[in-house]
Design a protein around this motif. Structure first.
Motif, PDB file in Angstrom:
ATOM      1  N   HIS A 168      12.204  -7.354   2.051  1.00  0.00           N
ATOM      2  CA  HIS A 168      11.286  -6.622   1.160  1.00  0.00           C
ATOM      3  C   HIS A 168      11.491  -5.102   1.283  1.00  0.00           C
ATOM      4  CE1 HIS A 168       7.555  -5.145  -0.601  1.00  0.00           C
ATOM      5  NE2 HIS A 168       7.212  -4.597   0.567  1.00  0.00           N
ATOM      6  N   HIS A 189       8.249   1.830   4.955  1.00  0.00           N
ATOM      7  CA  HIS A 189       6.857   1.919   4.491  1.00  0.00           C
ATOM      8  C   HIS A 189       5.933   0.891   5.148  1.00  0.00           C
ATOM      9  CE1 HIS A 189       8.029  -1.331   1.711  1.00  0.00           C
ATOM     10  NE2 HIS A 189       6.725  -1.589   1.605  1.00  0.00           N
ATOM     11  N   ASP A 190       6.494  -0.246   5.527  1.00  0.00           N
ATOM     12  CA  ASP A 190       5.628  -1.293   6.097  1.00  0.00           C
ATOM     13  C   ASP A 190       5.780  -1.435   7.603  1.00  0.00           C
ATOM     14  OD1 ASP A 190       4.102  -2.113   3.993  1.00  0.00           O
ATOM     15  OD2 ASP A 190       5.508  -3.661   3.316  1.00  0.00           O
ATOM     16  N   ASP A 197       6.925  -1.160  -4.471  1.00  0.00           N
ATOM     17  CA  ASP A 197       6.346  -2.212  -3.629  1.00  0.00           C
ATOM     18  C   ASP A 197       5.761  -3.320  -4.503  1.00  0.00           C
ATOM     19  OD1 ASP A 197       5.521  -2.919  -0.820  1.00  0.00           O
ATOM     20  OD2 ASP A 197       3.535  -2.870  -1.753  1.00  0.00           O
ATOM     21  N   GLU A 245       0.952   4.684   0.619  1.00  0.00           N
ATOM     22  CA  GLU A 245       1.706   3.776  -0.258  1.00  0.00           C
ATOM     23  C   GLU A 245       0.829   2.713  -0.917  1.00  0.00           C
ATOM     24  OE1 GLU A 245       3.285   0.466   0.801  1.00  0.00           O
ATOM     25  OE2 GLU A 245       2.631   0.365   2.893  1.00  0.00           O
TER      26      GLU A 245
HETATM   27 FE   LIG Z   1       5.367  -3.282   1.135  1.00  0.00          FE
END
Ligand SMILES: [Fe+2]
Ligand SMILES: [Fe+2]
Length: 503
Positions: free
Chosen positions: A334, A366-367, A448, A419
């Motif tokens: 992802h 980002h995650d 995303d 985000e």
């Molecule tokens: Fe994400």
């Protein structure tokens, strides 16, 4: 008086001629004329009661005319010529076998030819000395000019190269600099590829900056190969007469090939082909290109090392991110996909390459804060409880906290915090809206969502990209920033959202 430019005047400045004439005319009744290589009078002076009119009359009269012709006919350069009618004496003004002009003296009250000849010789030798001295000065001053040119060239190129990390831009600067000092029809930057044991043209352009067909040479092949292995530059008047020459797909005759070396290692060459105007390459050209090559070598090597380190650390980051993604089989890759999508959108939005790189990295990470979300929450198939959802909503804050502690990511840390914010202010964890949300965060948010919509979940199949685009458009202005969605559409329509990454 006619004052054409001549080499004589290069070596003998006008004030020197005047000073010389003043000096030699202090005693005696004389008229002196100095002629350049075209036979034109460049200086004329009289003394000892000879009037200027009389002198001009003599030096434009028929005896002088035929005497001048006589002087200009081929005769030994150390010979004194005499016209007994006036009498006139003449001799060649030379420097290192090169005739620059003539000295002519009129001695109206000559006691006897021997006396006149002696007087002429004295003046003549004195003038030759002065020319010799002028030549040395001229040489010295052109040497100073050349050194200055070289220094300013080095300064210019080092300022332009700076800490440029992009090797393509470095090559553009080198080519531009070579063109500006040495107009030529081909400039080729050859670079060693150690892995594939070859040398290839990293940039090859003609005199107008248009690309030339690429060149690839086996290790040690061609004139370039020789220059790389010996680290000695070469000037070749006709490459076709050189047995090492490997045929090129464009015409070339003369070549200046200079190694780019870092310490003991040659990393490539700068090849300049066919000077405009057809002149041969000089050792001075070689010196200038060598100066550029030295700067270019350091820059290209730094750029290579920079890329190597960057790749190394990017692959380390990717491994870390993939490990986090792997916690959830449904979000496999992802982060990598969100990174690719965000990069494409950032490019459409016209960010500079450095910012695009930063956005790419921020999207990749980002995650990263999901590492702090308990696994049973992250992988829970059903709806999250309020408490679980609160834990989940903390992940952007965790991401920022993780990145803030690592220097290379510090400047992008705050982007990942937002985000999950929404354009209308209904997002989490802070509920910021519109312009309050940094642009990179807005891009990552849209990317995303696009990836989430198109990916499979345990409870549903992923939707098509066209469907995802429709959904993004529907939520433009509410969930998403309209300008980001516009860029997303443009990227989608240009086929820039295609990815090879597994879903
Ligand atoms: Fe994400
Ligand atoms: Fe997230």
């Amino acid at each position: 008086m006619n004052r054409p430019h001549s080499r004589l005047l290069d070596f003998l400045q006008e004030f020197q001629i005047k000073e010389f004439l003043e000096k030699v005319l202090q005693d005696g009744s004389l008229a002196i004329a100095i002629l350049n290589d075209q036979g034109n009078v460049v200086a004329m002076k009289t003394a000892g009661g000879i009037s200027e009119e009389k002198m001009s009359e003599v030096f434009s009269g028929p005896v002088f005319s035929s005497f001048r012709r006589d002087l200009n006919s081929d005769k030994p350069m150390d010979q004194v010529t005499r016209a007994p009618e006036l009498p006139l004496y003449g001799g060649a003004l030379t420097h290192r076998e090169m005739k620059l002009g003539n000295l002519v003296i009129w001695i109206p009250e000559e006691k006897n030819p021997e006396h006149g000849l002696r007087e002429f010789r004295l003046i003549w030798l004195h003038l030759l000395d002065l020319i010799g001295f002028g030549f040395e000065l001229d040489n010295l001053s052109s040497e100073i000019v050349r050194n200055y040119e070289e220094l300013s060239l080095l300064y210019q190129i080092s300022v332009r190269l700076g800490a440029q990390p992009d090797s393509h831009k470095i090559c553009e600067i080198i080519v531009d600099q070579v063109h500006s000092i040495l107009p030529s029809t081909k400039v080729i930057i050859m670079v060693v590829d150690e892995e594939n044991k070859e040398v290839y043209s990293k940039m090859a352009v003609d005199g107008h900056g248009k690309p030339l067909p690429p060149i690839r040479l086996g290790h040690g092949k061609g004139i370039t190969g020789q220059v790389i292995s010996t680290r000695q530059p070469m000037i070749i008047c006709n490459v076709h007469e050189n047995p090492a020459f490997e045929k090129t797909s464009f015409p070339i005759t003369s070549l200046l090939c200079v190694p780019m070396a870092v310490g003991e290692k040659a990393i490539g060459t700068i090849n300049v082909g066919d000077k405009i105007g057809g002149a041969e390459f000089s050792t001075y050209d070689l010196k200038l290109i060598s100066a550029i090559a030295a700067e270019a070598a350091v820059s290209l090597e730094n750029s290579r090392l920079f890329t190597e380190v960057k790749d190394l650390y990017l692959s380390a980051v990717k491994s870390l991110v993939m490990a986090i993604d792997a916690k959830d089989p449904y979000t496999h890759s992802h982060s990598l996909r969100v990174s690719e999508l965000s990069t494409a959108v950032a490019e459409v939005l016209g960010f500079d390459s450095r910012t695009v790189e930063d956005i790419k990295l921020a999207a990749l990470l980002h995650d990263v804060g999901k590492i702090g979300v308990p696994e049973h929450v992250l992988l829970k198939p059903g709806k999250l409880s309020e408490e679980e959802w609160e834990a989940m909503k903390q992940h952007p804050i965790h991401s920022t906290q993780i990145l803030e502690h690592f220097k290379p990511f510090k400047h992008i840390a705050h982007w990942v915090q937002y985000e999950h914010e929404r354009h209308d202010g209904k997002g989490y964890p802070f509920g910021l809206k519109g312009e309050e949300i940094p642009m990179p965060s807005r891009i990552i948010a849209a990317a995303d969502a696009f990836d989430a919509i198109t990916s499979d979940r345990y409870y549903r199949k992923g939707r098509s990209e066209a469907d995802a685009m429709k959904i993004l458009k529907q939520h433009s202005g509410t969930q998403f920033d309209p300008s980001v969605i516009e860029a997303f559409i443009a990227a989608y329509e240009k086929g820039k959202l295609k990815t090879d990454l597994p879903k």
